[in-house]
Design a protein around this motif. Structure first.
Motif, PDB file in Angstrom:
ATOM      1  N   VAL A  33      12.806 -12.936  15.554  1.00 34.36           N
ATOM      2  CA  VAL A  33      13.464 -12.956  14.244  1.00 34.36           C
ATOM      3  C   VAL A  33      14.961 -13.205  14.424  1.00 34.36           C
ATOM      4  O   VAL A  33      15.550 -14.048  13.741  1.00 34.36           O
ATOM      5  CB  VAL A  33      13.213 -11.634  13.479  1.00 34.36           C
ATOM      6  N   ALA A  34      15.571 -12.490  15.355  1.00 36.79           N
ATOM      7  CA  ALA A  34      17.009 -12.664  15.611  1.00 36.79           C
ATOM      8  C   ALA A  34      17.310 -14.061  16.132  1.00 36.79           C
ATOM      9  O   ALA A  34      18.306 -14.687  15.744  1.00 36.79           O
ATOM     10  CB  ALA A  34      17.498 -11.595  16.596  1.00 36.79           C
ATOM     11  N   MET A  35      16.447 -14.588  16.990  1.00 38.11           N
ATOM     12  CA  MET A  35      16.643 -15.943  17.523  1.00 38.11           C
ATOM     13  C   MET A  35      16.542 -16.985  16.412  1.00 38.11           C
ATOM     14  O   MET A  35      17.273 -17.984  16.430  1.00 38.11           O
ATOM     15  CB  MET A  35      15.611 -16.263  18.607  1.00 38.11           C
ATOM     16  N   ALA A  36      15.654 -16.779  15.460  1.00 41.60           N
ATOM     17  CA  ALA A  36      15.509 -17.732  14.359  1.00 41.60           C
ATOM     18  C   ALA A  36      16.794 -17.822  13.541  1.00 41.60           C
ATOM     19  O   ALA A  36      17.132 -18.884  13.028  1.00 41.60           O
ATOM     20  CB  ALA A  36      14.339 -17.330  13.468  1.00 41.60           C
ATOM     21  N   VAL A  37      17.528 -16.729  13.447  1.00 38.81           N
ATOM     22  CA  VAL A  37      18.775 -16.715  12.693  1.00 38.81           C
ATOM     23  C   VAL A  37      19.936 -17.223  13.540  1.00 38.81           C
ATOM     24  O   VAL A  37      20.718 -18.072  13.102  1.00 38.81           O
ATOM     25  CB  VAL A  37      19.091 -15.296  12.173  1.00 38.81           C
ATOM     26  N   LEU A  38      20.037 -16.733  14.772  1.00 39.92           N
ATOM     27  CA  LEU A  38      21.235 -16.984  15.581  1.00 39.92           C
ATOM     28  C   LEU A  38      21.123 -18.172  16.530  1.00 39.92           C
ATOM     29  O   LEU A  38      22.141 -18.768  16.897  1.00 39.92           O
ATOM     30  CB  LEU A  38      21.584 -15.723  16.381  1.00 39.92           C
ATOM     31  N   ARG A  39      19.924 -18.444  17.008  1.00 34.24           N
ATOM     32  CA  ARG A  39      19.690 -19.531  17.963  1.00 34.24           C
ATOM     33  C   ARG A  39      20.561 -19.419  19.206  1.00 34.24           C
ATOM     34  O   ARG A  39      21.044 -20.415  19.739  1.00 34.24           O
ATOM     35  CB  ARG A  39      19.901 -20.880  17.279  1.00 34.24           C
ATOM     36  N   ASP A  40      20.758 -18.207  19.637  1.00 39.78           N
ATOM     37  CA  ASP A  40      21.565 -17.914  20.822  1.00 39.78           C
ATOM     38  C   ASP A  40      20.987 -16.640  21.431  1.00 39.78           C
ATOM     39  O   ASP A  40      20.969 -15.586  20.794  1.00 39.78           O
ATOM     40  CB  ASP A  40      23.027 -17.715  20.395  1.00 39.78           C
ATOM     41  N   ARG A  41      20.504 -16.746  22.683  1.00 35.61           N
ATOM     42  CA  ARG A  41      19.805 -15.614  23.307  1.00 35.61           C
ATOM     43  C   ARG A  41      20.684 -14.369  23.411  1.00 35.61           C
ATOM     44  O   ARG A  41      20.236 -13.267  23.133  1.00 35.61           O
ATOM     45  CB  ARG A  41      19.284 -16.003  24.688  1.00 35.61           C
ATOM     46  N   ASP A  42      21.935 -14.544  23.841  1.00 36.32           N
ATOM     47  CA  ASP A  42      22.816 -13.387  23.988  1.00 36.32           C
ATOM     48  C   ASP A  42      23.099 -12.730  22.638  1.00 36.32           C
ATOM     49  O   ASP A  42      23.072 -11.503  22.515  1.00 36.32           O
ATOM     50  CB  ASP A  42      24.123 -13.791  24.668  1.00 36.32           C
ATOM     51  N   ALA A  43      23.375 -13.547  21.636  1.00 37.51           N
ATOM     52  CA  ALA A  43      23.645 -13.007  20.304  1.00 37.51           C
ATOM     53  C   ALA A  43      22.385 -12.340  19.739  1.00 37.51           C
ATOM     54  O   ALA A  43      22.476 -11.293  19.087  1.00 37.51           O
ATOM     55  CB  ALA A  43      24.134 -14.111  19.376  1.00 37.51           C
ATOM     56  N   ALA A  44      21.221 -12.933  19.987  1.00 37.97           N
ATOM     57  CA  ALA A  44      19.972 -12.341  19.506  1.00 37.97           C
ATOM     58  C   ALA A  44      19.710 -10.995  20.184  1.00 37.97           C
ATOM     59  O   ALA A  44      19.247 -10.052  19.538  1.00 37.97           O
ATOM     60  CB  ALA A  44      18.808 -13.296  19.739  1.00 37.97           C
ATOM     61  N   ALA A  45      20.020 -10.912  21.462  1.00 32.22           N
ATOM     62  CA  ALA A  45      19.870  -9.634  22.173  1.00 32.22           C
ATOM     63  C   ALA A  45      20.811  -8.586  21.580  1.00 32.22           C
ATOM     64  O   ALA A  45      20.425  -7.419  21.415  1.00 32.22           O
ATOM     65  CB  ALA A  45      20.138  -9.819  23.663  1.00 32.22           C
ATOM     66  N   ASP A  46      22.034  -8.993  21.247  1.00 34.51           N
ATOM     67  CA  ASP A  46      22.979  -8.072  20.600  1.00 34.51           C
ATOM     68  C   ASP A  46      22.441  -7.619  19.247  1.00 34.51           C
ATOM     69  O   ASP A  46      22.538  -6.433  18.898  1.00 34.51           O
ATOM     70  CB  ASP A  46      24.342  -8.735  20.404  1.00 34.51           C
ATOM     71  N   ALA A  47      21.886  -8.559  18.485  1.00 40.30           N
ATOM     72  CA  ALA A  47      21.332  -8.222  17.173  1.00 40.30           C
ATOM     73  C   ALA A  47      20.156  -7.261  17.312  1.00 40.30           C
ATOM     74  O   ALA A  47      20.017  -6.322  16.516  1.00 40.30           O
ATOM     75  CB  ALA A  47      20.904  -9.487  16.437  1.00 40.30           C
ATOM     76  N   LEU A  48      19.325  -7.476  18.325  1.00 39.90           N
ATOM     77  CA  LEU A  48      18.194  -6.585  18.559  1.00 39.90           C
ATOM     78  C   LEU A  48      18.693  -5.177  18.872  1.00 39.90           C
ATOM     79  O   LEU A  48      18.194  -4.191  18.319  1.00 39.90           O
ATOM     80  CB  LEU A  48      17.323  -7.122  19.695  1.00 39.90           C
ATOM     81  N   HIS A  49      19.708  -5.088  19.727  1.00 35.89           N
ATOM     82  CA  HIS A  49      20.291  -3.787  20.064  1.00 35.89           C
ATOM     83  C   HIS A  49      20.874  -3.112  18.826  1.00 35.89           C
ATOM     84  O   HIS A  49      20.571  -1.950  18.533  1.00 35.89           O
ATOM     85  CB  HIS A  49      21.374  -3.956  21.134  1.00 35.89           C
ATOM     86  N   ASP A  50      21.717  -3.851  18.097  1.00 41.05           N
ATOM     87  CA  ASP A  50      22.335  -3.288  16.891  1.00 41.05           C
ATOM     88  C   ASP A  50      21.274  -2.858  15.887  1.00 41.05           C
ATOM     89  O   ASP A  50      21.382  -1.808  15.255  1.00 41.05           O
ATOM     90  CB  ASP A  50      23.270  -4.311  16.238  1.00 41.05           C
ATOM     91  N   GLY A  51      20.249  -3.690  15.749  1.00 45.12           N
ATOM     92  CA  GLY A  51      19.179  -3.377  14.814  1.00 45.12           C
ATOM     93  C   GLY A  51      18.428  -2.109  15.192  1.00 45.12           C
ATOM     94  O   GLY A  51      18.117  -1.282  14.335  1.00 45.12           O
ATOM     95  N   PHE A  52      18.153  -1.936  16.476  1.00 42.02           N
ATOM     96  CA  PHE A  52      17.434  -0.728  16.884  1.00 42.02           C
ATOM     97  C   PHE A  52      18.298   0.522  16.752  1.00 42.02           C
ATOM     98  O   PHE A  52      17.782   1.602  16.486  1.00 42.02           O
ATOM     99  CB  PHE A  52      16.845  -0.877  18.295  1.00 42.02           C
TER     100      PHE A  52
END
Length: 176
Positions: A33-52
């Motif tokens: 889901v985060a990758m679909a929005v950001l299209r950047d692995r590092d940013a998606a990992a940050d979003a996953l962390h922030d989200g959790f």
């Protein structure tokens, strides 16, 4: 009650092991889901962390009467990804291949959820009128805001909001 909903209930009661179990069960899908929005692995990992972190703090806000846990989790991660995109001053990618952006096709939803869930979602999406389906895909797969969807479809904002809302209500009914 789904496994995710049960885990959210346990997290709300302060059980740390439940958060770890939820992460193990949902992180791959939510990273998608985060990758679909950001299209950047590092940013998606940050979003996953922030989200959790938000999920851990706000698990008690989940109400199973208002929807399924997996959708709530996806919304939390999607909002975390959008927050990162805004903080970085990045625009959400378009469908314009000339700009190097590639759209997320509905077929890619297979990687975001189990095969059964994906099949149910596809069936329900296929039952929606095109206008509702298109608005939902642009908003929830491509991560566009309602004003961005309205601009893309060249329609009034109120019309787009109504179409998306009606489509989501129909999806909720179909998936229930």
């Amino acid at each position: 009650m789904s496994e995710a909903a049960a885990l959210l209930d346990r997290i709300a009661r302060g059980e740390r092991a439940a958060l770890q179990a939820l992460y193990q069960a949902q992180s791959v899908r939510l990273f998608g889901v985060a990758m679909a929005v950001l299209r950047d692995r590092d940013a998606a990992a940050d979003a996953l962390h922030d989200g959790f972190v938000k999920i851990a703090r706000n698990a008690s806000q989940f109400d199973p009467a208002r929807g399924v846990a997996e959708a709530w989790l996806g919304a939390v991660i999607r909002h975390a990804a959008l927050d990162i995109a805004r903080r970085r001053g990045r625009e959400i990618p378009t469908d314009d291949a000339a700009l190097g952006d590639t759209p997320v096709e509905a077929a890619q939803l297979d990687t975001l959820a189990s095969v059964e869930d994906t099949a149910r979602l596809r069936d329900c999406l296929a039952q929606l009128p095109e206008k509702n389906r298109q608005g939902i895909v642009l908003a929830f797969v491509h991560g566009l805001s309602h004003p961005q969807v309205a601009a893309r479809l060249e329609l009034p904002l109120g019309t787009v909001k109504a179409w998306i809302r009606r489509g989501l209500l129909a999806l909720r009914e179909c998936l229930a």
